[in-house]
Design an enzyme around this catalytic site. Structure first.
Site, PDB file in Angstrom:
ATOM      1  CG  HIS B  67      -1.558   1.313   1.533  1.00 28.16           C
ATOM      2  ND1 HIS B  67      -2.544   1.867   0.768  1.00 28.16           N
ATOM      3  CD2 HIS B  67      -1.321   2.210   2.526  1.00 28.16           C
ATOM      4  CE1 HIS B  67      -2.895   3.037   1.272  1.00 28.16           C
ATOM      5  NE2 HIS B  67      -2.159   3.283   2.341  1.00 28.16           N
ATOM      6  CG  ASP B  96       6.764  16.975 -27.029  1.00 28.58           C
ATOM      7  OD1 ASP B  96       6.973  16.589 -25.863  1.00 28.58           O
ATOM      8  OD2 ASP B  96       6.061  16.354 -27.844  1.00 28.58           O
ATOM      9  CD1 TRP B 132       6.027   3.681   4.428  1.00 28.00           C
ATOM     10  CD2 TRP B 132       7.458   4.470   2.912  1.00 28.00           C
ATOM     11  NE1 TRP B 132       6.390   4.950   4.817  1.00 28.00           N
ATOM     12  CE2 TRP B 132       7.268   5.471   3.896  1.00 28.00           C
ATOM     13  CE3 TRP B 132       8.316   4.759   1.849  1.00 28.00           C
ATOM     14  CZ2 TRP B 132       7.901   6.706   3.856  1.00 28.00           C
ATOM     15  CZ3 TRP B 132       8.952   6.000   1.831  1.00 28.00           C
ATOM     16  CH2 TRP B 132       8.737   6.954   2.817  1.00 28.00           C
ATOM     17  CB  SER B 160      10.886   5.499 -14.101  1.00 28.60           C
ATOM     18  OG  SER B 160       9.789   6.346 -14.228  1.00 28.60           O
ATOM     19  CB  SER B 161      11.596   9.370 -10.632  1.00 29.15           C
ATOM     20  OG  SER B 161      11.939   8.250  -9.918  1.00 29.15           O
ATOM     21  CG  HIS B 244      12.293  14.790   5.579  1.00 24.90           C
ATOM     22  ND1 HIS B 244      11.209  14.540   6.372  1.00 24.90           N
ATOM     23  CD2 HIS B 244      12.187  16.067   5.176  1.00 24.90           C
ATOM     24  CE1 HIS B 244      10.497  15.636   6.455  1.00 24.90           C
ATOM     25  NE2 HIS B 244      11.061  16.586   5.758  1.00 24.90           N
ATOM     26  CD  GLU B 246       9.796  10.176  -2.841  1.00 24.35           C
ATOM     27  OE1 GLU B 246      10.848  10.493  -3.435  1.00 24.35           O
ATOM     28  OE2 GLU B 246       8.751   9.856  -3.425  1.00 24.35           O
ATOM     29  CE1 TYR B 248       8.495  19.868   3.063  1.00 22.98           C
ATOM     30  CE2 TYR B 248      10.301  18.476   3.763  1.00 22.98           C
ATOM     31  CZ  TYR B 248       9.282  19.344   4.060  1.00 22.98           C
ATOM     32  OH  TYR B 248       9.039  19.679   5.357  1.00 22.98           O
ATOM     33  CB  SER B 259       1.044  28.679  -6.348  1.00 24.68           C
ATOM     34  OG  SER B 259       1.537  28.229  -5.123  1.00 24.68           O
ATOM     35  CG  HIS B 293      12.189  15.002  11.351  1.00 22.47           C
ATOM     36  ND1 HIS B 293      11.989  16.208  10.732  1.00 22.47           N
ATOM     37  CD2 HIS B 293      11.691  14.074  10.511  1.00 22.47           C
ATOM     38  CE1 HIS B 293      11.389  16.003   9.565  1.00 22.47           C
ATOM     39  NE2 HIS B 293      11.205  14.722   9.417  1.00 22.47           N
ATOM     40  CG  HIS B 294      11.684  10.496   9.389  1.00 22.34           C
ATOM     41  ND1 HIS B 294      10.336  10.427   9.152  1.00 22.34           N
ATOM     42  CD2 HIS B 294      12.155  11.480   8.594  1.00 22.34           C
ATOM     43  CE1 HIS B 294      10.010  11.333   8.234  1.00 22.34           C
ATOM     44  NE2 HIS B 294      11.096  11.991   7.886  1.00 22.34           N
ATOM     45  CB  THR B 319       5.787  24.804   5.620  1.00 17.50           C
ATOM     46  OG1 THR B 319       7.028  24.135   5.422  1.00 17.50           O
ATOM     47  CG2 THR B 319       4.663  23.979   5.056  1.00 17.50           C
ATOM     48  CE  LYS B 322       4.702  26.948  -1.347  1.00 14.05           C
ATOM     49  NZ  LYS B 322       5.509  27.757  -2.254  1.00 14.05           N
ATOM     50  NE  ARG B 441       3.863   3.690  10.970  1.00 14.55           N
ATOM     51  CZ  ARG B 441       4.674   4.407  10.165  1.00 14.55           C
ATOM     52  NH1 ARG B 441       5.638   5.136  10.696  1.00 14.55           N
ATOM     53  NH2 ARG B 441       4.532   4.408   8.872  1.00 14.55           N
TER      54      ARG B 441
END
Ligand SMILES: [Cu+2]
Lengths: 411, 521
Positions: B67, B96, B132, B160-161, B244, B246, B248, B259, B293-294, B319, B322, B441
């Site tokens: 998931h 293009d 994950w 790919s990315s 982390h 990721e 963002y 925006s 922080h994780h 943040t 924004k 969790r």
């Protein structure tokens, strides 16, 4: 729960939230954590409410449908500087008390009691470093049945069914207790909210944390770091008692007086106790005392008990295994020569833990006999002459000593 | 280059047209959203009441893992890439993408990567079951055989990315219409430019990490094995150094979409456009120095915890800027609440909630109590589902009518909004609270006291999942419907893409447009 009740629950979430807030806990540190949590919570509520008020205001009054005309400004240095600096200042103000609490939290020096907490798939092992006491703590209703959704109706009624252990950690109140946490396999985490402790147990590393408990009581928690299939089933029960009671417990424990230990725990547990199940009587031991070799029946009986408790988490009650845990039915090891079988149990192999420090020779012999004679594993026509057999503590000891002396020679 | 698309299925395999590839990305991402959403519903069903009901713990863990991975790599990132493909050339006046063939390849790696990722479900050998975050040694010594499929799937996803990002950077830097400086670019393009650099920086780290896992698993190395002199903590550091930023990578392009939408429906220029760009830059740079922080509960040094707590708190500032800018844009505007704006406002609201729970998580001592509980699950679902997903839906409601020339039914889309808003809160709010009460969790079974709120969350999850069918219907109306969208779809919309005819021709800006100054004011 009925649907109506659910709806009610939704509308009164804030009321329910009281039940669902963080616990203030029973240690000075957990109180301070709770206070920080409430402060930052109110700050966030304040910021959130202010932001949403402005947002609702514009959504209501600056709509084209109420005749609003769009202004065309798109900059304002002062406003922008202000809303950068104010949040920053709020955070600085928040950081100061937080830093102070963190320094206290991380200072585990000068402890009175030292307990090593070892996580393993899927139980806890506690070693009292000052007293030479060590024991395992398992989910009290059998973990193998819990993992298969086979708890009995009676067990399901127990409000703490998944937070019961067969042997709780007993600690004194008003003493600085240092916990040295580690693991023997994967990462676990020792999480007891009321003590304000949530610490990862990393294999190969020891990290320390501490608690000073103010109130006698039973404090429950569980593993909080995903550690495999049994992750939900490795609860923690800490029982805090007065110093006298603790001393009595230590004495009984050192003397191996199981009845005494159970008595102490029973006496101090506030709630009449489903908490500690009396440890299983040991059929093989009784026989040993009379000097005879244990019979196959006695070994099978004891083996079944050991198997359910120690092995079924991985290999399943049915012996079929699951995932990376191999099936024991017709397994080459369990039907072939017994020496490698005993060796694997004593010393482990890859993800299979070593049992030499966890089980006695008698227990290993019993579970070996059990596995070799269950599920048709003793069918000599199918598996050859080595299948089945009855083994005793002497066989296990012999293999242990042999491998030891080999090691000494090799080393 | 022909003017008309090829006929038949082969069009989609061989296409090098940025619009076709954008469509492929978006359709694929929606399919993955439903696949991995179905997994979430299985998880929620098992959690409906205590005691294991129908999933084994092993299968439960596999679902949790798939998931998460599919939502991130199969649903959200491709959706962002889809918008990038459609919109970036339109917004900068390019014909293009810079590398059209590469573009085709970046997309077509994706379906096969995901196929590889889920293959263990079909060919036996348990699928990855360690979450994950796939922490070692649960994923190395103790990982099931399917872990190797995951490792190679992640390699493919990474390639790919990375290719997509190189393409996006090259397009933005080289193909802008004459006269458009970097500072004139719309915020969406800016946000993707910065995101693409982030991806280039972190994907190789992830690829390295999973390769180290692979060699630990099969070639006798001990990077993450303490017994061999390695460290499971090294894994966590490497993973979160990727993980982390990721977050963002997922968030910044959505900030860009919002925006664009809010000024349109407020009929007012974006407030503080410059500070928006600086805020994105600041967030992107800071995102490289907050990863611990994780890991506050892993037992890292006090000094390390302090450093990462301060940096984490500081990220909250840009943040916040924004969010304030978006609201200031709405302030004194002439707001109308068409479906894109509804979702955009919903995004601001729910993302702020998610962000505020994030500020709470930054307070280390409190984090000891929140860590690895449902509070964290609630936090990031607020950010990702009620936040980013809302933003993506807003983008679709905003741009798709322009692309296809057909309009969806507003009533239907409004129902979609209100149902999603309410049900996502019924799903994730209770998670925050059971988390505070101490529910860990990733458990398939929980103790009795958590029952009522878990039931609530399960109800919410099903309501949320079913509501998304309305979105599919609305999108179908955009493709096959009868209601034509006019030349002016949103009267407040500015920018190059809106100067083109509706529906968009297959090839646009074959002649670069002349641009002076900011196109979006
Ligand atoms: Cu564990």
């Amino acid at each position: 729960m009925s649907f109506g009740k659910l709806l009610l629950c939704l509308f009164f979430q804030s009321a329910f939230a009281l039940k669902y807030n963080m616990t203030p806990g029973v240690t000075p540190m957990s109180h301070q954590i709770y206070d920080l949590h409430m402060i930052i919570f109110y700050i966030c509520v304040f910021i959130g409410v202010s932001v949403f008020c402005v947002m609702m205001y514009t959504l209501i009054y600056h709509r084209r449908s109420v005749g609003a005309k769009a202004a065309q400004f798109h900059d304002n240095l002062w406003v922008e500087v202000l809303w950068t600096i104010i949040p920053f200042l709020i955070l600085v103000v928040m950081a100061i008390p937080t830093t102070i609490v963190m320094m206290r939290l991380n200072d585990a020096r000068d402890a009175d009691v030292n307990i090593k907490v070892i996580g393993m798939q899927w139980k806890w092992r506690y070693e009292y470093l000052d007293h030479n006491i060590a024991f395992d703590s398992n989910l009290a209703p059998s973990i193998a049945r819990a993992m298969n959704g086979q708890l009995t109706e009676a067990e399901k009624q127990d409000p703490n069914v998944l937070l019961q252990v067969d042997e709780p950690v007993v600690v004194p109140i008003h003493k600085k207790i240092r916990f040295l946490v580690t693991s023997t396999d994967v990462i676990h985490a020792w999480f007891v909210p009321e003590l304000g402790i949530n610490r990862d147990c990393n294999p190969g590393f020891i990290s320390e944390t501490w608690a000073y408990i103010e109130k006698p009581g039973i404090y429950r928690g569980q593993c909080s770091q995903l550690c495999g299939s049994g992750h939900a089933f490795m609860p923690i029960v800490v029982i805090a008692v007065t110093q006298e009671e603790y001393d009595a417990w230590v004495k009984d424990k050192q003397a191996g007086n199981a009845d005494g230990v159970n008595q102490t725990i029973k006496k101090i547990s506030m709630s009449p106790d489903q908490n500690t199940q009396t440890k299983q009587a040991d059929p093989a031991k009784a026989q040993e005392q009379t000097g005879e070799a244990p019979t196959k029946e006695a070994l099978m009986e004891q083996g079944a008990v050991v198997y359910e408790k120690q092995c079924a988490v991985c290999h399943q009650l049915s012996g079929q295994g699951q995932g990376i845990f191999p099936s024991l039915i017709g397994s080459k090891v369990a039907t072939g020569p017994v020496q490698p079988h005993i060796y694997q149990l004593l010393f482990g192999k890859n993800a299979m833990p070593a049992f030499k420090n966890i089980l006695s020779y008698e227990e290993i012999a019993a579970v070996i006999t059990y596995v070799r004679n269950m599920w048709g594993n003793d069918d000599q026509q199918k598996y050859g002459p080595d299948a089945g057999g009855v083994y005793t503590a002497k066989d296990v000891e012999a293999i242990y000593l042999k491998s030891k002396s080999n090691q000494d020679k090799g080393g | 280059m022909s003017d008309e698309p090829e006929k038949g299925l082969l069009r989609w395999v061989t296409t090098t047209n940025h619009k076709d590839i954008g469509t492929l990305y978006l359709v694929f991402s929606l399919a993955m959203f439903f696949l991995s959403g179905a997994m979430a519903l299985l998880i929620r069903t098992e959690l409906y009441r205590p005691n294991l009901m129908f999933l084994s713990p092993l299968f439960y863990n596999q679902l949790v893992t798939s998931h998460g991975l599919i939502m991130i790599f199969g649903a959200i990132m491709p959706a962002l890439a889809g918008f990038a493909n459609w919109q970036i050339p339109l917004m900068i006046g390019a014909a293009d993408m810079a590398f059209p063939r590469l573009n085709n390849w970046s997309f077509w790696l994706l379906p096969f990567a995901i196929l590889l990722l889920v293959s263990p479900y079909f060919i036996g050998g348990p699928a990855p079951d360690m979450g994950w975050t796939f922490y070692a040694p649960l994923s190395t010594t103790y990982g099931p055989p399917g872990t190797d499929a995951m490792i190679f799937a992640i390699h493919m996803l990474g390639i790919s990315s990375i290719l997509a990002s190189i393409n996006i950077i090259a397009t933005i830097l080289n193909l802008r219409a004459p006269g458009m400086t970097l500072w004139d670019m719309p915020i969406f393009v800016w946000s993707w430019l910065i995101t693409a650099f982030l991806i280039l920086a972190i994907m190789p780290v992830l690829a390295g990490t999973v390769t180290m896992m692979l060699t630990d698993r099969h070639f006798g190395t001990s990077f993450f094995n303490a017994a061999g002199g390695g460290s499971p903590l090294l894994f966590e550091h490497l993973f979160w150094f990727f993980g982390h930023p990721e977050v963002y990578v997922l968030a910044l392009p959505v900030f860009g979409i919002i925006s664009e939408i809010i000024p349109t429906f407020s009929r007012k220029p974006l407030f503080g456009a410059m500070s928006m760009i600086y805020a994105i830059l600041a967030i992107a740079i800071m995102s490289f120095v907050v990863w611990v922080h994780h890991m506050f509960t892993t037992g890292v040094y006090l000094s390390t915890q302090l450093f990462f707590m301060y940096t984490t708190m500081i990220v909250a500032v840009p943040t916040g800027v924004k969010v304030f800018n978006w609201i200031a844009t709405m302030y004194k505007g002439a707001i109308t609440l068409e479906p894109p704006m509804m979702f955009a406002v919903g995004f601001v609201f729910l993302f702020t909630l998610g962000g505020l729970t994030g500020v709470m998580l930054a307070i280390v001592p409190a984090d000891y109590q929140y860590h690895a509980t449902y509070f964290v699950v609630g936090h990031f679902h607020y950010v990702i589902v009620s936040g980013l997903y809302f933003g993506l839906v807003a983008g679709a409601y905003y741009w798709v009518p322009k692309w296809t020339g057909k309009m969806y039914n507003f009533t239907l889309a409004s129902w979609h909004f209100w149902l999603s808003l309410i049900s996502s809160n019924i799903t994730f709010w209770p998670m925050l609270l059971v988390g505070l009460a101490g529910m860990p969790r990733r458990i398939p079974d929980y103790n009795l006291q958590f029952t009522d709120f878990n039931q609530l969350a399960t109800f919410g999850a099903f309501a949320f999942g079913l509501s998304q069918i309305l979105f599919v219907i609305a999108m179908r109306q955009c493709i096959k419907g009868h209601q034509k969208a006019g030349q002016t779809i949103w009267d407040g919309a500015k920018g190059l893409e809106w100067r083109l005819p509706t529906p968009l021709p297959y090839h646009t800006f074959s002649e670069p447009p002349k641009v002076e100054g900011k196109t979006y004011i």
